[in-house]
Design a protein around this motif. Structure first.
Motif, PDB file in Angstrom:
ATOM      1  N   VAL A 209       2.190  14.007  35.699  1.00 29.39           N
ATOM      2  CA  VAL A 209       1.653  12.715  35.573  1.00 29.39           C
ATOM      3  C   VAL A 209       2.034  12.163  34.059  1.00 29.39           C
ATOM      4  CG1 VAL A 209      -0.422  11.347  34.869  1.00 29.39           C
ATOM      5  CG2 VAL A 209      -0.775  13.349  36.651  1.00 29.39           C
ATOM      6  N   ASN A 210       2.911  11.305  34.137  1.00 29.93           N
ATOM      7  CA  ASN A 210       3.410  10.565  32.818  1.00 29.93           C
ATOM      8  C   ASN A 210       2.527   9.818  32.038  1.00 29.93           C
ATOM      9  OD1 ASN A 210       5.164   9.672  30.947  1.00 29.93           O
ATOM     10  ND2 ASN A 210       6.150   8.129  32.128  1.00 29.93           N
ATOM     11  N   GLY A 211       1.694  10.557  31.587  1.00 33.96           N
ATOM     12  CA  GLY A 211       0.514   9.807  30.846  1.00 33.96           C
ATOM     13  C   GLY A 211      -0.777  10.768  30.633  1.00 33.96           C
ATOM     14  N   ILE A 212      -1.705  10.294  30.406  1.00 39.55           N
ATOM     15  CA  ILE A 212      -3.143  11.102  30.113  1.00 39.55           C
ATOM     16  C   ILE A 212      -3.939  10.899  31.308  1.00 39.55           C
ATOM     17  CG2 ILE A 212      -4.724  11.450  28.195  1.00 39.55           C
ATOM     18  CD1 ILE A 212      -2.115  11.473  27.186  1.00 39.55           C
ATOM     19  N   VAL A 213      -4.737  12.293  31.423  1.00 38.73           N
ATOM     20  CA  VAL A 213      -5.739  12.359  32.471  1.00 38.73           C
ATOM     21  C   VAL A 213      -7.209  12.861  31.500  1.00 38.73           C
ATOM     22  CG1 VAL A 213      -6.789  13.530  34.273  1.00 38.73           C
ATOM     23  CG2 VAL A 213      -4.195  13.204  34.131  1.00 38.73           C
ATOM     24  N   LEU A 214      -8.024  11.724  31.546  1.00 38.64           N
ATOM     25  CA  LEU A 214      -9.228  11.792  30.986  1.00 38.64           C
ATOM     26  C   LEU A 214     -10.461  12.521  31.593  1.00 38.64           C
ATOM     27  CD1 LEU A 214      -9.119   8.229  29.227  1.00 38.64           C
ATOM     28  CD2 LEU A 214      -8.431  10.535  28.351  1.00 38.64           C
ATOM     29  N   ASP A 215     -11.140  13.373  31.153  1.00 30.61           N
ATOM     30  CA  ASP A 215     -12.072  13.909  32.223  1.00 30.61           C
ATOM     31  C   ASP A 215     -13.568  13.242  32.272  1.00 30.61           C
ATOM     32  OD1 ASP A 215     -12.904  14.441  29.463  1.00 30.61           O
ATOM     33  OD2 ASP A 215     -13.204  16.396  29.851  1.00 30.61           O
ATOM     34  N   HIS A 216     -13.331  11.991  32.231  1.00 29.10           N
ATOM     35  CA  HIS A 216     -14.752  11.134  32.625  1.00 29.10           C
ATOM     36  C   HIS A 216     -14.053   9.764  33.035  1.00 29.10           C
ATOM     37  CE1 HIS A 216     -13.534  10.488  28.305  1.00 29.10           C
ATOM     38  NE2 HIS A 216     -13.803   9.210  28.348  1.00 29.10           N
ATOM     39  N   GLY A 217     -14.887   8.810  33.360  1.00 30.12           N
ATOM     40  CA  GLY A 217     -14.738   7.426  34.060  1.00 30.12           C
ATOM     41  C   GLY A 217     -15.460   6.491  33.278  1.00 30.12           C
ATOM     42  N   GLY A 218     -15.535   5.417  33.765  1.00 26.72           N
ATOM     43  CA  GLY A 218     -16.266   4.153  33.181  1.00 26.72           C
ATOM     44  C   GLY A 218     -17.864   4.394  33.320  1.00 26.72           C
ATOM     45  N   ARG A 219     -18.541   3.914  32.646  1.00 28.42           N
ATOM     46  CA  ARG A 219     -20.098   4.219  32.720  1.00 28.42           C
ATOM     47  C   ARG A 219     -20.934   2.937  33.204  1.00 28.42           C
ATOM     48  NH1 ARG A 219     -18.278   8.553  31.664  1.00 28.42           N
ATOM     49  NH2 ARG A 219     -19.156  10.167  30.247  1.00 28.42           N
ATOM     50  N   ASN A 220     -20.261   1.999  33.969  1.00 30.11           N
ATOM     51  CA  ASN A 220     -20.773   1.064  34.650  1.00 30.11           C
ATOM     52  C   ASN A 220     -20.351   0.909  35.902  1.00 30.11           C
ATOM     53  OD1 ASN A 220     -21.085  -1.820  35.439  1.00 30.11           O
ATOM     54  ND2 ASN A 220     -22.572  -1.735  33.519  1.00 30.11           N
ATOM     55  N   ASN A 221     -21.094   0.919  36.949  1.00 32.53           N
ATOM     56  CA  ASN A 221     -20.718   0.759  38.353  1.00 32.53           C
ATOM     57  C   ASN A 221     -19.999  -0.396  38.767  1.00 32.53           C
ATOM     58  OD1 ASN A 221     -21.740   3.192  38.850  1.00 32.53           O
ATOM     59  ND2 ASN A 221     -23.801   2.386  39.526  1.00 32.53           N
ATOM     60  N   ASP A 222     -19.955  -1.451  38.041  1.00 31.41           N
ATOM     61  CA  ASP A 222     -19.437  -2.736  38.487  1.00 31.41           C
ATOM     62  C   ASP A 222     -18.001  -2.855  37.612  1.00 31.41           C
ATOM     63  OD1 ASP A 222     -21.722  -3.614  39.570  1.00 31.41           O
ATOM     64  OD2 ASP A 222     -22.476  -4.503  37.844  1.00 31.41           O
TER      65      ASP A 222
END
Length: 558
Positions: A209-222
């Motif tokens: 992956v030419n970049g970063i992988v974060l181990d979480h996502g957005g905290r809003n479903n919208d």
């Protein structure tokens, strides 16, 4: 493997012979354990911990690092081999095999009455000549074929650690990672490559992956889950209402006053969010089709998340500090501590930002980064054993490719270099005078342990393969070519054309270290138990104690 034994009384010669036998037994014992692991057709070893954890591997560095080695001589050899592997990424098993074979070759000369000092002097002469041979016979990598050569180096290293079907994919990923972080005129920092693992799908799904992988996502479903051509705002700003550290109270007379007080409490965080939204509206228009991502090291409260989601902004909170530093290196821009005076110059850029949900875990992939001075290797596998095996292989592959990239040269594999070096040293013996010839011969013969072991692990006729390889090598070297061993049929091949290549620094480290280690072990004439420093020096051996007691009794009788 035998435990540490003390010398029984019986004279100096018996003491020296016993100490030398102990060292030789340890070197040969460690060699016998690891020799079946060498090469892509080597077997596996199962490590069982005291807690019952099982690990299956053929990586020499992993075995030497996790095996319980009690013998001091074997532990010394293991530490030397793992030190070479930590720097070069390969060569730990070969180092152990060569040291064990050198000790085996020296044993017959010593049994015939030759002093170990004579052999060690011959080792030093042979080592200097071997280094000259290596320097004069390295293969320079053409710039236009740099990637092809690096991929072959990675494939040659990885196929000895993992299954060949996996090594092909891993080789490309490892080379991509080194290319991503390489800068002209600067050393390659492998810490800029993060290896992240996921217990998901198959090991063949491991990718670069030419970049970063974060181990979480957005905290809003919208919030959006898939963004292309995105601006990245990296910040360390609190976007949440913070309670006062002191005990406070608010008093109001009517609902309007309460509303004003609540609005005043949220004014600071709301203003910061509005400044971010204003920047997004400024840089993201319908014409350019840009999207916007906020990655914050501090918190973002639900109200702020709602405001950002209405603007189509993906916001991630509580990002790790190391990810914040690597985001700037990968995507560009600046990490800011305030939302005042925001401009387009502080924004990074990424081609794709996508959120994945794997089981109960959510990951955010920031891919196709603009600058790419930091990248990620995502390791996938169905179980922990497979993941650990791939991570160990990637570690070695990265170091091997890095060293090949920086040196710009390689040497042929498949036993070709060792056979050519043996032939050169045998002819070099005629120029050496005195008994040191025997040391040079022992050094040269020990180099053949690599092609012998490769042939043995492949189920081939060892003597027939070695004879054919030596005869073909003499003819090929006159033409400036190399000849190696083809492991599936036992025939000879051109390792350079077949893409079987080793790193120069691995061979150089092996040549420099093995001769010195064996020379030191040959000159050990007694093994003693050491005491605490400052408490009168080393504790005497049992033989020493008995001599002291005998002399004291004689004095008492007199």
């Amino acid at each position: 493997m035998s435990n540490l034994a003390y010398v029984n009384p019986g004279g100096k010669q018996a003491m020296k012979a016993s100490a030398l036998d102990i060292n030789m037994i340890a070197a040969r014992g460690l060699q016998e354990v690891l020799k079946t692991n060498l090469g892509p057709r080597g077997t596996m070893k199962m490590l069982v911990s005291g807690a019952g954890l099982i690990k299956i591997t053929k990586d020499g560095n992993t075995l030497l690092g996790e095996m319980q080695i009690q013998h001091p001589t074997a532990a010394l050899i293991a530490r030397a081999a793992t030190a070479i592997d930590d720097i070069t990424g390969d060569g730990s098993t070969s180092t152990v095999l060569v040291i064990g074979e050198m000790m085996r070759q020296c044993e017959r000369y010593i049994q015939e009455g030759m002093h170990p000092r004579t052999l060690t002097e011959g080792f030093h002469i042979a080592r200097e000549e071997a280094l000259k041979f290596l320097q004069n016979n390295t293969i320079s990598i053409p710039k236009e074929e740099l990637r092809e050569y690096l991929t072959n180096v990675a494939r040659s290293v990885l196929c000895t650690k993992v299954n060949p079907s996996i090594s092909e994919n891993l080789a490309e990923s490892v080379v991509d990672a080194v290319y991503a972080i390489a800068e002209e005129g600067r050393d390659i920092d492998l810490h800029m490559v993060e290896v992240m693992h996921m217990r998901h799908r198959l090991s063949s799904d491991t990718r670069f992956v030419n970049g970063i992988v974060l181990d979480h996502g957005g905290r809003n479903n919208d919030m959006p889950k898939h963004l292309e051509n995105a601006y990245i705002l990296t910040c360390n700003v609190s976007l949440e209402y913070e309670r006062s550290e002191l005990t406070t109270g608010f008093y109001y007379k009517n609902p309007e006053e309460k509303a004003r007080m609540v609005g005043a409490e949220r004014k600071i965080s709301d203003d910061r969010v509005r400044q971010i939204i204003e920047l997004k509206r400024k840089v993201c228009t319908k014409e350019n089709g840009r999207t916007f991502v906020v990655i914050n090291q501090k918190g973002i409260d639900p109200i702020a998340l709602e405001m950002l989601s209405k603007e189509g902004i993906l916001a991630l909170r509580r990002a790790k500090r190391r990810n914040m530093e690597r985001l700037v290196l990968a995507c560009g821009g600046e990490a800011v501590n305030t939302t005042d005076n925001l401009s387009v110059d502080i924004l990074g850029q990424a081609g794709l930002v996508q959120e994945y949900t794997i089981g109960d875990d959510t990951y955010t992939f920031v891919e196709n980064a603009k600058i790419g001075k930091s990248c990620t290797l995502v390791v996938k596998g169905p179980n922990d054993h497979t993941i650990a095996q791939i991570k160990d292989a990637i570690r070695d592959g990265l170091r091997a490719v890095k060293n090949a990239y920086e040196s710009g040269a390689v040497v042929p594999g498949a036993g070709a270099f060792e056979v050519a070096l043996h032939d050169h040293l045998i002819r070099f013996i005629d120029t050496v005078s005195g008994k040191q010839k025997m040391g040079v011969r022992a050094y040269a013969d020990a180099m053949l342990v690599t092609p012998k072991t490769l042939a043995e692990n492949s189920g081939l006729d060892v003597q027939q393969c070695l004879i054919s390889l030596q005869e073909a090598s003499v003819t090929a070297r006159k033409q400036g070519k190399w000849v190696g061993l083809r492991l599936d049929t036992g025939d000879v091949l051109d390792p350079v054309a077949a893409g079987i290549l080793d790193v120069v620094i691995v061979k150089k480290s092996l040549i420099e270290s093995t001769g010195d280690i064996v020379a030191q072990l040959l000159l050990v004439d007694e093994i003693m138990k050491a005491g605490r420093r400052g408490a009168g020096g080393s504790l005497p051996s049992s033989n020493c104690k008995e001599r002291v007691i005998t002399e004291k009794k004689k004095k008492d009788k007199q």
